[in-house]
Design a protein around this motif. Structure first.
Motif, PDB file in Angstrom:
ATOM      1  N   TYR A 299       0.825  -1.212   0.000  1.00 40.49           N
ATOM      2  CA  TYR A 299       0.000   0.000   0.000  1.00 40.49           C
ATOM      3  C   TYR A 299       0.856   1.257   0.000  1.00 40.49           C
ATOM      4  O   TYR A 299       0.527   2.248  -0.674  1.00 40.49           O
ATOM      5  N   ASP A 300       1.949   1.250   0.725  1.00 40.55           N
ATOM      6  CA  ASP A 300       2.846   2.412   0.706  1.00 40.55           C
ATOM      7  C   ASP A 300       3.380   2.651  -0.707  1.00 40.55           C
ATOM      8  O   ASP A 300       3.516   3.801  -1.150  1.00 40.55           O
ATOM      9  N   PHE A 301       3.684   1.573  -1.400  1.00 38.65           N
ATOM     10  CA  PHE A 301       4.182   1.657  -2.774  1.00 38.65           C
ATOM     11  C   PHE A 301       3.102   2.210  -3.707  1.00 38.65           C
ATOM     12  O   PHE A 301       3.373   3.054  -4.574  1.00 38.65           O
ATOM     13  N   ILE A 302       1.872   1.753  -3.526  1.00 44.41           N
ATOM     14  CA  ILE A 302       0.744   2.258  -4.318  1.00 44.41           C
ATOM     15  C   ILE A 302       0.588   3.763  -4.113  1.00 44.41           C
ATOM     16  O   ILE A 302       0.443   4.535  -5.072  1.00 44.41           O
ATOM     17  N   VAL A 303       0.612   4.189  -2.862  1.00 41.51           N
ATOM     18  CA  VAL A 303       0.456   5.614  -2.550  1.00 41.51           C
ATOM     19  C   VAL A 303       1.590   6.424  -3.171  1.00 41.51           C
ATOM     20  O   VAL A 303       1.368   7.504  -3.743  1.00 41.51           O
ATOM     21  N   GLU A 304       2.806   5.913  -3.085  1.00 43.94           N
ATOM     22  CA  GLU A 304       3.957   6.610  -3.669  1.00 43.94           C
ATOM     23  C   GLU A 304       3.769   6.800  -5.173  1.00 43.94           C
ATOM     24  O   GLU A 304       3.995   7.896  -5.712  1.00 43.94           O
ATOM     25  N   ASP A 305       3.366   5.745  -5.864  1.00 40.19           N
ATOM     26  CA  ASP A 305       3.150   5.847  -7.312  1.00 40.19           C
ATOM     27  C   ASP A 305       2.027   6.825  -7.641  1.00 40.19           C
ATOM     28  O   ASP A 305       2.123   7.615  -8.593  1.00 40.19           O
ATOM     29  N   LEU A 306       0.950   6.781  -6.866  1.00 41.24           N
ATOM     30  CA  LEU A 306      -0.187   7.654  -7.161  1.00 41.24           C
ATOM     31  C   LEU A 306       0.124   9.114  -6.855  1.00 41.24           C
ATOM     32  O   LEU A 306      -0.353  10.020  -7.555  1.00 41.24           O
ATOM     33  N   LYS A 307       0.917   9.369  -5.840  1.00 41.51           N
ATOM     34  CA  LYS A 307       1.312  10.753  -5.563  1.00 41.51           C
ATOM     35  C   LYS A 307       2.162  11.308  -6.703  1.00 41.51           C
ATOM     36  O   LYS A 307       2.019  12.477  -7.089  1.00 41.51           O
ATOM     37  N   PHE A 308       3.045  10.481  -7.241  1.00 36.76           N
ATOM     38  CA  PHE A 308       3.832  10.914  -8.395  1.00 36.76           C
ATOM     39  C   PHE A 308       2.909  11.178  -9.583  1.00 36.76           C
ATOM     40  O   PHE A 308       3.054  12.192 -10.288  1.00 36.76           O
ATOM     41  N   ALA A 309       1.962  10.273  -9.807  1.00 38.43           N
ATOM     42  CA  ALA A 309       1.027  10.448 -10.920  1.00 38.43           C
ATOM     43  C   ALA A 309       0.213  11.723 -10.751  1.00 38.43           C
ATOM     44  O   ALA A 309       0.041  12.506 -11.700  1.00 38.43           O
ATOM     45  N   GLU A 310      -0.268  11.946  -9.546  1.00 39.37           N
ATOM     46  CA  GLU A 310      -1.074  13.131  -9.256  1.00 39.37           C
ATOM     47  C   GLU A 310      -0.300  14.413  -9.558  1.00 39.37           C
ATOM     48  O   GLU A 310      -0.856  15.395 -10.060  1.00 39.37           O
ATOM     49  N   ALA A 311       0.993  14.407  -9.271  1.00 38.74           N
ATOM     50  CA  ALA A 311       1.812  15.609  -9.441  1.00 38.74           C
ATOM     51  C   ALA A 311       2.218  15.859 -10.885  1.00 38.74           C
ATOM     52  O   ALA A 311       2.636  16.975 -11.223  1.00 38.74           O
ATOM     53  N   ASN A 312       2.078  14.855 -11.759  1.00 35.43           N
ATOM     54  CA  ASN A 312       2.647  14.980 -13.096  1.00 35.43           C
ATOM     55  C   ASN A 312       1.684  14.700 -14.241  1.00 35.43           C
ATOM     56  O   ASN A 312       2.087  14.770 -15.407  1.00 35.43           O
ATOM     57  N   LEU A 313       0.438  14.397 -13.939  1.00 38.43           N
ATOM     58  CA  LEU A 313      -0.546  14.160 -14.992  1.00 38.43           C
ATOM     59  C   LEU A 313      -1.300  15.445 -15.324  1.00 38.43           C
ATOM     60  O   LEU A 313      -1.494  16.303 -14.461  1.00 38.43           O
ATOM     61  N   PRO A 314      -1.772  15.574 -16.553  1.00 36.66           N
ATOM     62  CA  PRO A 314      -2.565  16.754 -16.923  1.00 36.66           C
ATOM     63  C   PRO A 314      -4.002  16.643 -16.426  1.00 36.66           C
ATOM     64  O   PRO A 314      -4.480  15.553 -16.085  1.00 36.66           O
ATOM     65  N   VAL A 315      -4.687  17.756 -16.414  1.00 33.16           N
ATOM     66  CA  VAL A 315      -6.101  17.776 -16.033  1.00 33.16           C
ATOM     67  C   VAL A 315      -6.956  17.120 -17.108  1.00 33.16           C
ATOM     68  O   VAL A 315      -7.941  16.440 -16.816  1.00 33.16           O
ATOM     69  N   SER A 316      -6.574  17.308 -18.365  1.00 31.21           N
ATOM     70  CA  SER A 316      -7.334  16.738 -19.480  1.00 31.21           C
ATOM     71  C   SER A 316      -6.412  16.611 -20.680  1.00 31.21           C
ATOM     72  O   SER A 316      -5.257  17.052 -20.649  1.00 31.21           O
ATOM     73  N   TYR A 317      -6.947  16.010 -21.749  1.00 30.08           N
ATOM     74  CA  TYR A 317      -6.189  15.819 -22.980  1.00 30.08           C
ATOM     75  C   TYR A 317      -6.998  16.342 -24.161  1.00 30.08           C
ATOM     76  O   TYR A 317      -8.227  16.496 -24.081  1.00 30.08           O
ATOM     77  N   ALA A 318      -6.302  16.560 -25.255  1.00 27.46           N
ATOM     78  CA  ALA A 318      -6.993  16.817 -26.514  1.00 27.46           C
ATOM     79  C   ALA A 318      -7.759  15.561 -26.913  1.00 27.46           C
ATOM     80  O   ALA A 318      -7.477  14.455 -26.437  1.00 27.46           O
ATOM     81  N   THR A 319      -8.723  15.716 -27.786  1.00 25.18           N
ATOM     82  CA  THR A 319      -9.589  14.603 -28.181  1.00 25.18           C
ATOM     83  C   THR A 319      -8.798  13.392 -28.638  1.00 25.18           C
ATOM     84  O   THR A 319      -9.147  12.246 -28.325  1.00 25.18           O
ATOM     85  N   VAL A 320      -7.707  13.609 -29.359  1.00 24.77           N
ATOM     86  CA  VAL A 320      -6.930  12.499 -29.900  1.00 24.77           C
ATOM     87  C   VAL A 320      -6.364  11.613 -28.794  1.00 24.77           C
ATOM     88  O   VAL A 320      -6.118  10.423 -29.003  1.00 24.77           O
ATOM     89  N   ASP A 321      -6.160  12.168 -27.600  1.00 23.90           N
ATOM     90  CA  ASP A 321      -5.588  11.411 -26.485  1.00 23.90           C
ATOM     91  C   ASP A 321      -6.603  11.120 -25.386  1.00 23.90           C
ATOM     92  O   ASP A 321      -6.224  10.685 -24.295  1.00 23.90           O
ATOM     93  N   LYS A 322      -7.867  11.351 -25.647  1.00 22.79           N
ATOM     94  CA  LYS A 322      -8.878  11.115 -24.626  1.00 22.79           C
ATOM     95  C   LYS A 322      -8.905   9.635 -24.260  1.00 22.79           C
ATOM     96  O   LYS A 322      -8.935   8.769 -25.124  1.00 22.79           O
TER      97      LYS A 322
END
Length: 502
Positions: free
Chosen positions: A182-205
């Motif tokens: 679970y600690d590993f899951i949280v670590e990965d998700l925190k990284f994802a949260e910090a580096n993912l966009p809010v949305s994508y253009a239609t081509v990447d939806k």
């Protein structure tokens, strides 16, 4: 030889998907000499974990969740495989050589392998935009976290593999504690949260967004707060905060009509935080749900093309859980169908939520909605109640779900009245549990809700007694986990030990 080795390790994407972001040339078709050299190469590599999710989200993941719960059953008959019946019937001993248990394990770890390949290779590739490199890492880490979330809830302690391993390295890996996973899951998700966009253009939806990472993190915190880790108030507070972040994002809103939410023409809606993408058309990327959930002994009354498997058949108790007139029931399931020829009513329940006109057998357009805003609303309400605070706010979000239902196609103002204030937290939590059951029916959340809230023994003992003649005195908490596949133990007996009771 080098090319063959790379292809074996990658298990690269060899098919396309309806969302253009997956409709790319497979890396396996490229020359090994230019492998992982450019941003475009890595973009294609990131597609591999997404594509692999279609191998995880098939019949097997339904067996590991919904069928284990009181929501659904197999339409099984005497003589059916014990691999199936022992998952559904708690009185039928499940064996560690169950092929479904093994295949699910393999499919999930195969997806983790694809994520690890991306993460192992990407730093050596030059990017013009450093943020794009971090986004690709975040996408791989989100999928990896999602896969470990499945593993830890199904099997408990599992091997933590965070990089590509040689054969000798693989044999040195034992089971990692549930807490560390679970600690590993949280670590990965925190990284994802910090580096993912809010949305994508239609081509990447269809690619995962920051909202998807936040939503999954809220769900992970809720699970950590309950059984088996029992982190309690601190993690209910974390879940509350993360759920509120999702709710506060203008990107997301409830789809006004519950029926429209599951229409194949309305995929990746404003309510959806993350979906597994499917596309019918004979390209091996179609979804199987329409055929898998059709009545086992039907002809062409429900599904015109392909087999009808009767997997995930609704139980009498889920049918009875819907209040009179609740339009969500009509969208989600049916208690019967009319036989053709003959015209007689056949009382065989089946799931309707994933209906589509099949291109061929098990080749349909339905995406699988893994996480949506209604789920987050109910998690938020529950987190508040479990902390003993803001009952008025929790009630607002619980009633938002009922309001949407009664305003949907087939609803009316006379049904699904708002809940009044509750006189106890126990009654409030049971109401949230019930609403989660009918709102999210057949979406594979029920079993894990029962486990984390420690309601599985009470609910499932009664359900199994009614359905299968199960003696509640025979209940064991060992039933909350599946066995570690026998072949996994046999391949590494010094490091991998079996779960209790198997």
């Amino acid at each position: 030889m080098k090319r063959i080795l790379i292809l074996v390790l990658l298990i690269a994407v060899s098919f396309s998907c309806k969302e253009e972001f997956i409709n790319l040339q497979p890396i396996s078709d490229m020359n090994a000499g230019v492998f992982y050299k450019t941003e475009q190469d890595m973009n294609q590599a990131v597609m591999s974990p997404y594509a692999s999710l279609r191998n995880v989200y098939n019949q097997l993941f339904i067996y590991m969740g919904e069928v284990r719960s009181d929501n659904t059953t197999f339409s099984w008959v005497p003589g059916d495989s014990k691999n199936m019946t022992s998952i559904d019937n708690f009185g039928d001993v499940m064996l560690s050589d169950n092929t479904f248990v093994l295949n699910f394990w393999n499919n999930v770890y195969n997806t983790i392998l694809r994520c690890n390949i991306v993460l192992d290779k990407i730093d050596a590739v030059p990017f013009k935009d450093p943020k794009l490199k971090e986004q690709y890492k975040a996408e791989a880490k989100f999928v990896r976290a999602l896969m470990y979330f499945w593993l830890v809830r199904v099997y408990g302690d599992v091997p933590k593999v965070d990089k590509q391993l040689s054969v000798s390295e693989a044999y040195a890996v034992g089971r990692t504690s549930t807490q560390e996973i679970y600690d590993f899951i949280v670590e990965d998700l925190k990284f994802a949260e910090a580096n993912l966009p809010v949305s994508y253009a239609t081509v990447d939806k269809g690619r995962v967004t920051v909202g998807g990472a936040k939503g999954l993190l809220a769900k992970v915190y809720m699970t950590m707060a309950g059984f088996p880790l029992k982190k309690g108030a601190s993690h209910y507070a974390l879940a509350e905060a993360k759920a509120l972040e999702v709710i506060s994002m203008p990107t997301y809103s409830l789809v006004p009509d519950y029926k429209a939410l599951f229409d194949v023409k309305n995929e990746n809606t404003a309510e959806s935080l993350f979906e597994i993408q499917y596309k019918k058309g004979g390209t091996t990327t179609g979804s199987p749900w329409n055929n898998d959930f059709a009545p086992r002994f039907s002809n062409r009354e429900v599904v015109l093309v392909g087999d009808k498997s009767g997997f995930n058949a609704p139980t009498p108790s889920i049918s009875a859980a819907y209040e009179t007139g609740d339009p969500r029931k009509t969208v989600s399931m049916s208690d019967n169908y009319v036989a053709v020829p003959g015209g007689n009513t056949v009382n065989e329940k089946y799931v309707r939520k994933y209906y589509d006109v099949s291109f061929a057998g098990s080749d349909n357009d339905n995406n699988w909605i893994e996480l949506r805003l209604a789920d987050v609303y109910l998690l938020y309400a529950e987190a508040l109640v479990r902390q003993g605070k803001q009952s008025e706010t929790a009630l607002v979000y619980l009633n938002k779900i009922r309001q949407r239902a009664r305003n949907s196609t087939g609803g009316s103002a006379s049904i699904l009245a708002d809940y009044p204030p509750f006189t106890s937290s126990e009654a409030f939590l049971l109401a949230i549990e019930k609403e989660r059951r009918v709102e999210l029916a057949f979406e594979n959340h029920r079993w894990f809700d029962l486990v984390r809230t420690e309601r599985a023994k009470t609910v499932m003992s009664q359900e199994q007694k009614e359905q299968n003649g199960f003696n509640p005195a025979s209940w064991s908490d060992n039933m909350l986990l599946f066995p570690i596949p026998l072949s996994v133990i046999q391949s590494n007996p010094d490091k991998i030990k079996q779960n209790p009771g198997y």
